[in-house]
Design a protein around this motif. Structure first.
Motif, PDB file in Angstrom:
ATOM      1  N   SER A 134      -9.149   6.855   9.720  1.00 29.76           N
ATOM      2  CA  SER A 134      -9.428   7.622  10.927  1.00 29.76           C
ATOM      3  C   SER A 134      -8.428   8.759  11.098  1.00 29.76           C
ATOM      4  CB  SER A 134      -9.398   6.708  12.153  1.00 29.76           C
ATOM      5  OG  SER A 134     -10.356   5.687  12.021  1.00 29.76           O
ATOM      6  N   GLN A 135      -7.168   8.478  10.837  1.00 27.78           N
ATOM      7  CA  GLN A 135      -6.140   9.519  10.841  1.00 27.78           C
ATOM      8  C   GLN A 135      -5.352   9.391   9.534  1.00 27.78           C
ATOM      9  OE1 GLN A 135      -6.203   7.332  13.816  1.00 27.78           O
ATOM     10  NE2 GLN A 135      -7.746   8.714  14.647  1.00 27.78           N
ATOM     11  N   LEU A 136      -4.256   8.652   9.573  1.00 32.51           N
ATOM     12  CA  LEU A 136      -3.497   8.310   8.378  1.00 32.51           C
ATOM     13  C   LEU A 136      -3.538   6.795   8.200  1.00 32.51           C
ATOM     14  CD1 LEU A 136      -0.438  10.703   8.816  1.00 32.51           C
ATOM     15  CD2 LEU A 136      -2.082  10.789   6.936  1.00 32.51           C
ATOM     16  N   PRO A 137      -3.323   6.293   7.001  1.00 34.80           N
ATOM     17  CA  PRO A 137      -3.418   4.847   6.777  1.00 34.80           C
ATOM     18  C   PRO A 137      -2.560   4.035   7.746  1.00 34.80           C
ATOM     19  CG  PRO A 137      -3.208   5.998   4.690  1.00 34.80           C
ATOM     20  CD  PRO A 137      -3.007   7.028   5.758  1.00 34.80           C
ATOM     21  N   PHE A 138      -3.190   3.022   8.346  1.00 29.02           N
ATOM     22  CA  PHE A 138      -2.575   2.033   9.239  1.00 29.02           C
ATOM     23  C   PHE A 138      -2.151   2.602  10.594  1.00 29.02           C
ATOM     24  CE2 PHE A 138      -1.724   0.283   4.942  1.00 29.02           C
ATOM     25  CZ  PHE A 138      -2.515  -0.841   5.053  1.00 29.02           C
ATOM     26  N   TRP A 139      -2.410   3.862  10.855  1.00 30.45           N
ATOM     27  CA  TRP A 139      -2.132   4.365  12.194  1.00 30.45           C
ATOM     28  C   TRP A 139      -3.158   3.802  13.174  1.00 30.45           C
ATOM     29  CZ3 TRP A 139       1.793   6.506  14.501  1.00 30.45           C
ATOM     30  CH2 TRP A 139       1.609   7.033  15.782  1.00 30.45           C
ATOM     31  N   PRO A 140      -2.743   3.308  14.360  1.00 29.93           N
ATOM     32  CA  PRO A 140      -1.422   3.434  14.966  1.00 29.93           C
ATOM     33  C   PRO A 140      -0.551   2.177  14.894  1.00 29.93           C
ATOM     34  CG  PRO A 140      -2.977   2.858  16.661  1.00 29.93           C
ATOM     35  CD  PRO A 140      -3.746   2.868  15.355  1.00 29.93           C
ATOM     36  N   ILE A 141      -0.883   1.191  14.056  1.00 30.68           N
ATOM     37  CA  ILE A 141      -0.069  -0.030  14.025  1.00 30.68           C
ATOM     38  C   ILE A 141       1.161   0.118  13.140  1.00 30.68           C
ATOM     39  CG2 ILE A 141      -2.048  -1.510  14.535  1.00 30.68           C
ATOM     40  CD1 ILE A 141      -1.989  -2.332  11.511  1.00 30.68           C
ATOM     41  N   SER A 142       1.253   1.200  12.397  1.00 27.50           N
ATOM     42  CA  SER A 142       2.370   1.415  11.483  1.00 27.50           C
ATOM     43  C   SER A 142       2.554   2.901  11.244  1.00 27.50           C
ATOM     44  CB  SER A 142       2.088   0.712  10.145  1.00 27.50           C
ATOM     45  OG  SER A 142       2.963   1.172   9.135  1.00 27.50           O
ATOM     46  N   ASP A 143       3.758   3.288  10.864  1.00 28.49           N
ATOM     47  CA  ASP A 143       4.011   4.684  10.507  1.00 28.49           C
ATOM     48  C   ASP A 143       3.973   4.889   8.994  1.00 28.49           C
ATOM     49  OD1 ASP A 143       6.450   3.615   9.619  1.00 28.49           O
ATOM     50  OD2 ASP A 143       7.564   5.399  10.208  1.00 28.49           O
ATOM     51  N   ALA A 144       3.414   3.937   8.245  1.00 34.00           N
ATOM     52  CA  ALA A 144       3.377   4.070   6.782  1.00 34.00           C
ATOM     53  C   ALA A 144       2.695   5.359   6.349  1.00 34.00           C
ATOM     54  CB  ALA A 144       2.665   2.862   6.162  1.00 34.00           C
ATOM     55  N   GLY A 145       1.585   5.696   6.995  1.00 29.24           N
ATOM     56  CA  GLY A 145       0.879   6.925   6.649  1.00 29.24           C
ATOM     57  C   GLY A 145       1.687   8.163   6.973  1.00 29.24           C
ATOM     58  N   LEU A 146       2.403   8.145   8.075  1.00 22.90           N
ATOM     59  CA  LEU A 146       3.265   9.277   8.427  1.00 22.90           C
ATOM     60  C   LEU A 146       4.344   9.472   7.373  1.00 22.90           C
ATOM     61  CD1 LEU A 146       3.720   8.607  12.250  1.00 22.90           C
ATOM     62  CD2 LEU A 146       2.449  10.511  11.242  1.00 22.90           C
ATOM     63  N   ARG A 147       4.891   8.376   6.878  1.00 25.87           N
ATOM     64  CA  ARG A 147       5.934   8.480   5.857  1.00 25.87           C
ATOM     65  C   ARG A 147       5.370   9.008   4.542  1.00 25.87           C
ATOM     66  NH1 ARG A 147       7.852   3.447   4.687  1.00 25.87           N
ATOM     67  NH2 ARG A 147       6.488   2.311   6.106  1.00 25.87           N
ATOM     68  N   ILE A 148       4.156   8.586   4.208  1.00 17.31           N
ATOM     69  CA  ILE A 148       3.518   9.098   2.996  1.00 17.31           C
ATOM     70  C   ILE A 148       3.286  10.604   3.117  1.00 17.31           C
ATOM     71  CG2 ILE A 148       1.398   9.051   1.632  1.00 17.31           C
ATOM     72  CD1 ILE A 148       1.211   6.021   2.373  1.00 17.31           C
ATOM     73  N   ALA A 149       2.798  11.036   4.281  1.00 21.77           N
ATOM     74  CA  ALA A 149       2.528  12.464   4.484  1.00 21.77           C
ATOM     75  C   ALA A 149       3.808  13.284   4.398  1.00 21.77           C
ATOM     76  CB  ALA A 149       1.847  12.678   5.835  1.00 21.77           C
ATOM     77  N   ALA A 150       4.865  12.822   5.065  1.00 22.22           N
ATOM     78  CA  ALA A 150       6.146  13.553   5.013  1.00 22.22           C
ATOM     79  C   ALA A 150       6.646  13.636   3.583  1.00 22.22           C
ATOM     80  CB  ALA A 150       7.166  12.870   5.918  1.00 22.22           C
ATOM     81  N   HIS A 151       6.505  12.543   2.839  1.00 23.25           N
ATOM     82  CA  HIS A 151       6.941  12.529   1.443  1.00 23.25           C
ATOM     83  C   HIS A 151       6.162  13.553   0.615  1.00 23.25           C
ATOM     84  CE1 HIS A 151       8.273  10.998  -2.451  1.00 23.25           C
ATOM     85  NE2 HIS A 151       6.999  11.013  -2.824  1.00 23.25           N
ATOM     86  N   PHE A 163       0.831  -1.200   0.000  1.00 22.03           N
ATOM     87  CA  PHE A 163       0.000   0.000   0.000  1.00 22.03           C
ATOM     88  C   PHE A 163       0.869   1.256   0.000  1.00 22.03           C
ATOM     89  CE2 PHE A 163      -1.900   3.548   2.193  1.00 22.03           C
ATOM     90  CZ  PHE A 163      -3.127   3.677   1.557  1.00 22.03           C
ATOM     91  N   TYR A 164       1.880   1.258   0.839  1.00 22.48           N
ATOM     92  CA  TYR A 164       2.791   2.408   0.914  1.00 22.48           C
ATOM     93  C   TYR A 164       3.391   2.702  -0.459  1.00 22.48           C
ATOM     94  CZ  TYR A 164       7.212   4.846   1.739  1.00 22.48           C
ATOM     95  OH  TYR A 164       8.263   5.716   1.662  1.00 22.48           O
TER      96      TYR A 164
END
Length: 551
Positions: free
Chosen positions: A295-312, A274-275
Motif C-alpha cells: 500500500s505504501q512501503l513494506p510493513f508500514w505502518p507496523i514497522s519502519d523497515a520499508g522506510l529504512r530500505i527506501a533511505a538505503h 525481509f528487510y
C-alpha cells in the motif's frame, strides 16, 4: 519514551493505526543482525524521504516492460496460483487436483520443483522489448509465494539458484538489461507471504480428503526421503503462526493488506528477514527501480523497515552515481507520500494531470501466465496498449507493461505479435511520447467524460468509453505541442477545441501542423470553434493513434 511518541519523534505518523507490539524492538533501530543503511542525506522518515526528486531518466522514459515471472507461471493457470490452489472448490484448486494431485501431497513447494525455465533467454526477450520502444525493464525478484529469484543469503534454500531452475534469474535479467542500455528494475512482493499463504493451513471440508491438512504446516522433518529433504517448508510458507481474523474469508486478504483489520501480526524475525533480503537485492544487483507491491512501503505502518530500505536505496544511488537516479514505486499513497516515491496505479490511470510523475502498471493478460487467455485470444491489443500509453503520458505518467512469460521462460507468438506491433507504432511516433511533458490540459473528447474513478490502488482500466478519433491527448516538448488523435477520422477532419482561435491555453499563432509519423504537412484552419485539421485521403499505417506536431 512511549511508542507513539517515539514514532512521532522519528517523523512517522500513524493516526488511527494500532502498532504491533514488537515494532520498536530491533526494527526501529538497526541491530547487529540487520544490514546497515548506506550513509547519505536520506533518513528513514517520511519527512526526509519527501525531499526526493524523480530522476530525469524515468520522466523521459515513458514506457517500461516487465517480466512478472516466477514459479506461479509454471502451471499456466493465472495469477495468485500459490494461494488459489489451496482454496477448495476454486478453479485453480480444481486445476491443481487434475494436473498435480491433492495439495496435502503436492503443494506449491512441489510446483517450484517442476519449474525449470529451460527456454529462458533473457537477452533475446529484453532485446525484443527494447525494439518495441521500452526505455526501462523490470523483473520480478520475488512474489507473495516467497521464493527469491536470485542468489539470496537470507532465503538460502528457497531461491532460484537452489531449487526450481537453479539459475540466478535476477542476474540474468540485469545483465540483459544493461547490455541493451536499459535502466533495470525489480519488483518485490514477498512482504505479504505471511498472511497470503494462510490458505495453505487449511484442509478440504468435503470429499475423500476432508480433514487432511494441506502442506502449509509441514516442517523440515517431513521431508525425509523426499526431493526436498533438508529444506524447511516454513522458510517458504511462513505459517508457524495463528490465522488472521476471518482468514477463511478468501477476500479478507485485501482488507488486511495495510497490516490491520485483524491480520496476524508478523514477527520481528520475519520483518528482519525481509528487510535483509531486500537490502541484499539492492546491494548485489544495483537496480535503478524497486517496485513494492504494498500500500505504501513494506510493513508500514507496523514497522519502519520499508522506510529504512527506501533511505538505503536513495543514499546508495547518490553514492554510486554522484546523484539520485533511484526510483521506488508504492501503491496507495497520500499527497505527502507521493513526494517520497513514485506513485504506482495498478491496472488503471489518473483522470487528470498529476503534479508529480507517476506510473501505471498493467498487463496484456494475467499477471502470471494463463494459457486459457492465449487459447481464447484475449490479450490486450497493441491498439489498446498504445491508447493507454498516450493517455497516461498526457497526464504526467509512465506505463509499465507486463508481457506474461510461460514457465519455460518463453513468450507465445500472440504476445510477440502484440509487442512487435507496439514497436512499429513507437518507431514512427515515439517523438510524441519520449521526453515529453504535460500541456496545460491533458486532452478532450467523450472518453474522459465517462472515465471511471480509481478504486483502491487503481483498477479503473477499461471501465470507461473506448477511445475514438473524437478523443485528443496532448503533450509538449520545447516549443512543440503534440496533439495525438486516438484514431483516424472517418470524414477526414479533426476538430481540436482546445486550440480554437480564442484559446487562452494556446494564444500564439499556429504556423504548421504535420503528421509525426510521416512528416507530412497537413492543411488546417483555426476557427472560434476549434482547430480543424484535414487528414490525408489515404489512412497511414499503424493509425491506432495519430500524433500531430503543432508549431
Amino acid at each position: 519514551m512511549k511508542r507513539r511518541t517515539l514514532l512521532k519523534h522519528l517523523g512517522i505518523s500513524v493516526p488511527g493505526m494500532i502498532l504491533a507490539q514488537h515494532t520498536l524492538s530491533s526494527c526501529m533501530l538497526n541491530g547487529s543482525k540487520n544490514r546497515d543503511i548506506a550513509r547519505g542525506p536520506f533518513q528513514p522518515t517520511w519527512e526526509s524521504l519527501e525531499t526526493y526528486q524523480t530522476p530525469a531518466w524515468f520522466r523521459d522514459a515513458k514506457l517500461g516492460m516487465w517480466a512478472h515471472w516466477g514459479p506461479q507461471c509454471q502451471p499456466e493457470a493465472g495469477d495468485w496460483y500459490a494461494r488459489g490452489m489451496y482454496q477448495e472448490g476454486s478453479h485453480q484448486y480444481k486445476y491443481h487436483l487434475d494436473k498435480y494431485g491433492h495439495p496435502s501431497v503436492f503443494g506449491f513447494k512441489d510446483v517450484i520443483n517442476e519449474w525449470k525455465a529451460e527456454k529462458w533467454d533473457p537477452e533475446e526477450l529484453v532485446t525484443l522489448y527494447k525494439s518495441a520502444g521500452a526505455k526501462y525493464f523490470m523483473a520480478m525478484a520475488n512474489h507473495h509465494d516467497n521464493l527469491d529469484m536470485y542468489n539470496s543469503t537470507y532465503q538460502p534454500d528457497w531461491n532460484s539458484t537452489k531449487v526450481g531452475p537453479k539459475k540466478d534469474i535476477i542476474d540474468g535479467w540485469a545483465k540483459a538489461a544493461r547490455k541493451n542500455g536499459l535502466p533495470f528494475g525489480v519488483s518485490v512482493h514477498a512482504a505479504h507471504a505471511w498472511s497470503w499463504y494462510e490458505t495453505a493451513q487449511r484442509s478440504d471440508k468435503n470429499g475423500p480428503y476432508a480433514g487432511i491438512p494441506y502442506d502449509g504446516k509441514m516442517t523440515k522433518a517431513d521431508g525425509a526421503g523426499k526431493w526436498w529433504e533438508g529444506l524447511d517448508p516454513q522458510d517458504l510458507y511462513a505459517q508457524n503462526h495463528p490465522l488472521s481474523k476471518n482468514s477463511e474469508n478468501d477476500g479478507m486478504i485485501h482488507r488486511q493488506w495495510h497490516w490491520g483489520n485483524g491480520v496476524a501480526q508478523p514477527t520481528q524475525e520475519y520483518i528482519d528477514k525481509f528487510y535483509n533480503r531486500t537490502i541484499e537485492l539492492i546491494d548485489k544487483y544495483g537496480p535503478n527501480l524497486v517496485y513494492f507491491d504494498d500500500s505504501q512501503l513494506p510493513f508500514w505502518p507496523i514497522s519502519d523497515a520499508g522506510l529504512r530500505i527506501a533511505a538505503h536505496m536513495y543514499n546508495k544511488s547518490i553514492g554510486d552515481h554522484g546523484e539520485l537516479r533511484a526510483v521506488i514505486n508504492g501503491k496507495i499513497l497520500d499527497e505527502n507520500q507521493r513526494k517520497a516515491m513514485v506513485w504506482d496505479i495498478e491496472r488503471g490511470q489518473s483522470n487528470d494531470i498529476e503534479p508529480l510523475p507517476w506510473q501505471t502498471d498493467t498487463c496484456i493478460g494475467s499477471w502470471h501466465y494463463d494459457r486459457s487467455i492465449y487459447e481464447t485470444k484475449r490479450y490486450k491489443s497493441a491498439k489498446t496498449v498504445i491508447h493507454m500509453l498516450v493517455d497516461v503520458v498526457s497526464k504526467n505518467g509512465n506505463l509499465m507493461l507486463n508481457i506474461p512469460v510461460r514457465g519455460d521462460g518463453s513468450i507465445d507468438e500472440l504476445e510477440r505479435q502484440v509487442v512487435e506491433e507496439i514497436g512499429g507504432w513507437m518507431k514512427l511516433n515515439g517523438e510524441s511520447i519520449y521526453g515529453t511533458r504535460p500541456w496545460k490540459v491533458f486532452g478532450e473528447g467523450p472518453a474522459q467524460e465517462s472515465a471511471a474513478a480509481l478504486s483502491a490502488q487503481g483498477f479503473n482500466e477499461g471501465k470507461g468509453k473506448p477511445f475514438s478519433a473524437e478523443d485528443i491527448r496532448f503533450a509538449t516538448k520545447g516549443e512543440v505541442l503534440y496533439a495525438i488523435v486516438m484514431g483516424w477520422p472517418e470524414d477526414g477532419v479533426v476538430k481540436i477545441k482546445s486550440l480554437a482561435a480564442a484559446s487562452a491555453d494556446y494564444p500564439k499563432e499556429i504556423n504548421k501542423v504535420e503528421l509525426v509519423g510521416t512528416k507530412q504537412p497537413l492543411k488546417f484552419e483555426r476557427t472560434l470553434d476549434g482547430l480543424l485539421v484535414y487528414f490525408p485521403k489515404e489512412e497511414v499505417s499503424d493509425s491506432y493513434a495519430v500524433p500531430l506536431r503543432i508549431v
